[in-house]
Design an enzyme around this catalytic site. Structure first.
Site, short mmCIF file in Angstrom:
data_model
loop_
_atom_site.label_atom_id
_atom_site.label_comp_id
_atom_site.label_asym_id
_atom_site.label_seq_id
_atom_site.Cartn_x
_atom_site.Cartn_y
_atom_site.Cartn_z
N LYS A 30 17.36 -6.14 -34.19
CA LYS A 30 17.70 -6.83 -32.95
C LYS A 30 16.65 -6.54 -31.89
O LYS A 30 16.58 -5.44 -31.35
CB LYS A 30 19.07 -6.39 -32.44
CG LYS A 30 19.60 -7.34 -31.39
CD LYS A 30 20.64 -6.72 -30.49
CE LYS A 30 20.07 -5.87 -29.40
NZ LYS A 30 19.12 -6.54 -28.49
N GLY B 200 14.68 2.56 -26.45
CA GLY B 200 15.04 1.93 -25.18
C GLY B 200 15.24 3.00 -24.12
O GLY B 200 14.72 4.11 -24.22
N SER B 201 16.03 2.68 -23.13
CA SER B 201 16.19 3.60 -22.00
C SER B 201 17.16 4.73 -22.34
O SER B 201 18.00 4.61 -23.25
CB SER B 201 16.72 2.83 -20.79
OG SER B 201 17.99 2.31 -21.10
N THR B 202 17.06 5.80 -21.60
CA THR B 202 17.94 6.95 -21.82
C THR B 202 19.40 6.56 -21.56
O THR B 202 20.30 6.96 -22.30
CB THR B 202 17.50 8.13 -20.93
OG1 THR B 202 16.19 8.53 -21.38
CG2 THR B 202 18.44 9.31 -21.03
N ALA B 203 19.63 5.74 -20.54
CA ALA B 203 21.01 5.34 -20.23
C ALA B 203 21.63 4.60 -21.42
O ALA B 203 22.78 4.88 -21.81
CB ALA B 203 21.02 4.46 -18.99
N CYS C 109 6.42 3.89 -23.02
CA CYS C 109 7.30 5.07 -22.91
C CYS C 109 6.48 6.32 -22.66
O CYS C 109 6.89 7.18 -21.89
CB CYS C 109 8.14 5.20 -24.17
SG CYS C 109 7.18 5.23 -25.68
N GLY D 97 20.53 4.69 -24.54
CA GLY D 97 20.54 5.63 -25.67
C GLY D 97 21.81 6.47 -25.68
O GLY D 97 22.39 6.75 -26.74
N GLU E 248 14.74 6.99 -29.43
CA GLU E 248 13.46 7.17 -28.73
C GLU E 248 13.66 6.59 -27.34
O GLU E 248 13.82 5.39 -27.18
CB GLU E 248 12.34 6.43 -29.46
CG GLU E 248 12.00 7.00 -30.82
CD GLU E 248 11.36 8.38 -30.77
OE1 GLU E 248 11.05 8.87 -29.66
OE2 GLU E 248 11.20 8.96 -31.85
P1 NAD Z 1 17.20 -0.91 -22.75
O1 NAD Z 1 17.80 0.38 -23.09
O2 NAD Z 1 17.74 -1.69 -21.63
O3 NAD Z 1 17.21 -1.91 -23.99
C1 NAD Z 1 16.71 -1.55 -25.25
C2 NAD Z 1 17.43 -2.33 -26.33
O4 NAD Z 1 18.80 -1.93 -26.37
C3 NAD Z 1 17.45 -3.84 -26.13
O5 NAD Z 1 17.27 -4.46 -27.38
C4 NAD Z 1 18.85 -4.08 -25.59
O6 NAD Z 1 19.33 -5.40 -25.83
C5 NAD Z 1 19.66 -3.08 -26.36
N1 NAD Z 1 20.95 -2.71 -25.77
C6 NAD Z 1 21.41 -3.00 -24.53
N2 NAD Z 1 22.65 -2.46 -24.36
C7 NAD Z 1 22.96 -1.84 -25.51
C8 NAD Z 1 24.09 -1.06 -25.96
N3 NAD Z 1 25.14 -0.83 -25.17
N4 NAD Z 1 24.04 -0.54 -27.20
C9 NAD Z 1 22.98 -0.71 -28.00
N5 NAD Z 1 21.89 -1.44 -27.64
C10 NAD Z 1 21.87 -1.99 -26.40
O7 NAD Z 1 15.68 -0.55 -22.54
P2 NAD Z 1 14.52 -1.50 -22.07
O8 NAD Z 1 14.67 -1.65 -20.59
O9 NAD Z 1 14.47 -2.71 -22.93
O10 NAD Z 1 13.24 -0.62 -22.40
C11 NAD Z 1 12.64 0.23 -21.48
C12 NAD Z 1 12.98 1.66 -21.76
O11 NAD Z 1 12.67 1.98 -23.11
C13 NAD Z 1 12.21 2.65 -20.95
O12 NAD Z 1 13.06 3.67 -20.47
C14 NAD Z 1 11.21 3.24 -21.91
O13 NAD Z 1 10.73 4.51 -21.58
C15 NAD Z 1 11.97 3.22 -23.16
N6 NAD Z 1 11.08 3.25 -24.32
C16 NAD Z 1 11.04 4.39 -25.06
C17 NAD Z 1 10.18 4.48 -26.12
C18 NAD Z 1 10.11 5.71 -26.97
O14 NAD Z 1 9.60 5.63 -28.06
N7 NAD Z 1 10.61 6.82 -26.53
C19 NAD Z 1 9.35 3.41 -26.43
C20 NAD Z 1 9.41 2.27 -25.63
C21 NAD Z 1 10.30 2.20 -24.58
#
Ligand code: NAD
Length: 467
Positions: free
Chosen positions: A168, A219-222, A275, A224, A241
């Site tokens: 996804k 994705g984001s820590t929140a 990230c 995650g 991650e």
């Molecule tokens: P996000 O957490 O908003 O979204 C990431 C993914 O999660 C999207 O596909 C989204 O649709 C999905 N998602 C949304 N709600 C969800 C839920 N409740 N359960 C499961 N999945 C859900 O993050 P973003 O804004 O798309 O990305 C930016 C963030 O990602 C930044 O904080 C960045 O640092 C982090 N990031 C981390 C790494 C790493 O490897 N550590 C790499 C790239 C980005």
């Protein structure tokens, strides 16, 4: 009707709904693409579950061939994929091309690995073996900053270990994943790989789905943390991650002229939406003014624009929400420090922000304490390097960090004290598929890439035989 299709059970299908994808450089609609319903998510998971017994029973060699064939197809379609990536994500075409070829290279890297049975004891009394077994259906959830290469952290190792996958992508960058689904559909049995899209509403359902055994999330820590909660009920395996607030610490013995371009690249690549971008820069007081000037000069010379235009160094922010967030952080930073380059958006459509350097700023400002994920860098003055490390470590994040010095021994000693999953010396944000990658503290859980990144898609199984 859209030209893009979901991939469910080996078939390219329309979504139950559609959604528009915006080109962040123009704010115009780039494409209308499918949006899966929860029923389609269920179908994708059911297809992956049905495909698992046969796929997991194939040999590693068969799976290697499939993953290598995917790498071939990505390379063969690199020009088209890179164009699409630039249009949906915003990054300059050269960077998008690098990401696409990097994706193929990551696929190939994983095919060089194996999951051999380890024999712990083979004595007269017993034989003890350690096997690595696949888990089942993997939910792979990817963000919008690197839609292709972050997918390549997940899909190839999941498949090679014998799992099946529901992928996804993020709602604002679904097109390259949908196109990939189309390109690889015949390279694996029906259901082994499924690609669905959503409007940020299916991630939770995918995570909590009773037939999904592992969630690999970037994705984001929140979010995650929500994934972790969603997976807890059924004790699913998770790899997270997450966000970062990487500090770079520059000691007094570097030449600002030589180092500033490297620092700039570390912070501003992909318009800071990385990230492991350098997100806070600590510079020793003896070279602080000169370093700030060098960075401001580079920022002012940087060409921002549509990634498809030749000569563009940096593209726009990927989406409006991030654009607004970064602008707010810059406005806050104006009160807490001095903006010496950038700070503005050009008068044109697109989510553009000029690369911004903020000096005379310190902890306590949102720009320093939070993850900006955009083209703005706070430059913080320090006088004692041990103290700089302590300050850097105060963050709840611990993804990466770097020390910059011509004295490698001193840099190494400080690197040992920096709390992060990866510490670079005299560079930052270098990723290699053979080097394990993961975050400390609230930057993640588990490991991607390297042998460890393949192991995460397996379950240990011991066979302990008396004889
Ligand atoms: P996000 O957490 O908003 O979204 C990431 C993914 O999660 C999207 O596909 C989204 O649709 C999905 N998602 C949304 N709600 C969800 C839920 N409740 N359960 C499961 N999945 C859900 O993050 P973003 O804004 O798309 O990305 C930016 C963030 O990602 C930044 O904080 C960045 O640092 C982090 N990031 C981390 C790494 C790493 O490897 N550590 C790499 C790239 C980005």
């Amino acid at each position: 009707m859209s030209e893009y299709r979901l991939l469910i059970n080996g078939e390219l299908v329309q979504g139950d709904q559609t959604m528009d994808v915006i080109n962040p450089a123009t704010e115009e609609t780039l494409a209308t693409c499918p949006r899966a319903s929860e029923a389609q998510l269920d179908q994708a998971v059911a297809a992956a579950k049905a495909a698992f017994p046969d796929w997991s029973a194939t040999t590693m060699e068969t799976r290697r061939q499939a993953v290598n064939a995917m790498a071939d197809v990505i390379e063969a379609n690199a020009t088209e994929l890179a164009q699409l990536l630039t249009q949906e994500q915003g990054k300059p075409l050269a960077d998008a091309t690098g990401e696409v070829y990097g994706t193929a290279a990551f696929f190939r890297y994983f095919t060089s690995l194996d999951l051999p049975v380890k024999v712990l004891d083979d004595s007269d009394g017993r034989r003890v073996e350690v096997h690595r077994k696949p888990l089942g259906v993997v939910g792979a959830i990817v963000p919008w900053n690197f839609p292709m290469i972050l997918m390549a952290f997940k899909l190839p190792p999941a498949l090679l270990a014998g799992n099946t996958v529901v992928l996804k992508p993020a709602p604002t960058t679904p097109l390259t994943s949908l196109r990939l689904g189309e390109l690889i559909k015949d390279l694996v049995p029906a259901g082994a790989v499924n690609v669905i899209t959503d409007a940020n509403d299916l991630g939770a359902a995918l995570t909590a789905h009773p037939d999904v055994r592992k969630v690999s999330f970037t994705g984001s820590t929140a979010t995650g943390s929500k994934v972790m909660a969603g997976a807890a009920g059924l004790l699913k395996r998770i790899t997270l991650e997450l966000g970062g607030n990487d500090a770079g610490i520059v000691l007094d013995d570097v030449d600002p002229k030589v180092t500033a371009p490297k620092l700039f690249q570390s912070a501003f690549q992909n318009s800071g939406q990385v990230c492991i971008a350098m997100k806070r820069l600590y510079v020793h007081e003896s070279i602080y003014d000169e370093m700030c000037e060098e960075l401001a000069t580079i920022a002012n010379e940087t060409v921002i624009g549509d990634g498809l235009q030749q000569g563009t160094n940096l593209g726009p922010l990927q989406n409006r929400m991030q654009f607004e967030k970064v602008k707010t952080l810059i406005e806050d930073a104006r009160r807490d420090g001095n903006v010496i380059a950038g700070g503005e958006s050009p008068d044109q459509p697109g989510y553009f922000i000029r690369p911004t350097i903020v000096r005379d700023i310190s902890e306590g400002s949102r720009l320093v304490d939070e993850e900006q994920f955009g083209p703005v860098l706070p430059v913080i003055k320090y006088s004692d390097s041990e103290d700089a490390v302590q300050r850097a470590n105060k963050s709840s994040y611990g993804l990466g960090g770097s020390i910059w010095s011509s004295n490698l021994d001193q840099a190494y000693a400080l690197a040992e004290k920096l709390e992060a999953g990866t510490v670079w010396i005299n560079k930052h944000a270098e990723l290699d598929p053979g080097i394990p990658f993961g975050g400390a503290k609230q930057s993640g859980l588990g490991t991607e890439l390297g042998e460890e990144g393949l192991d995460e898609f397996t379950q240990l199984k011991i066979i302990n035989m008396a004889r």
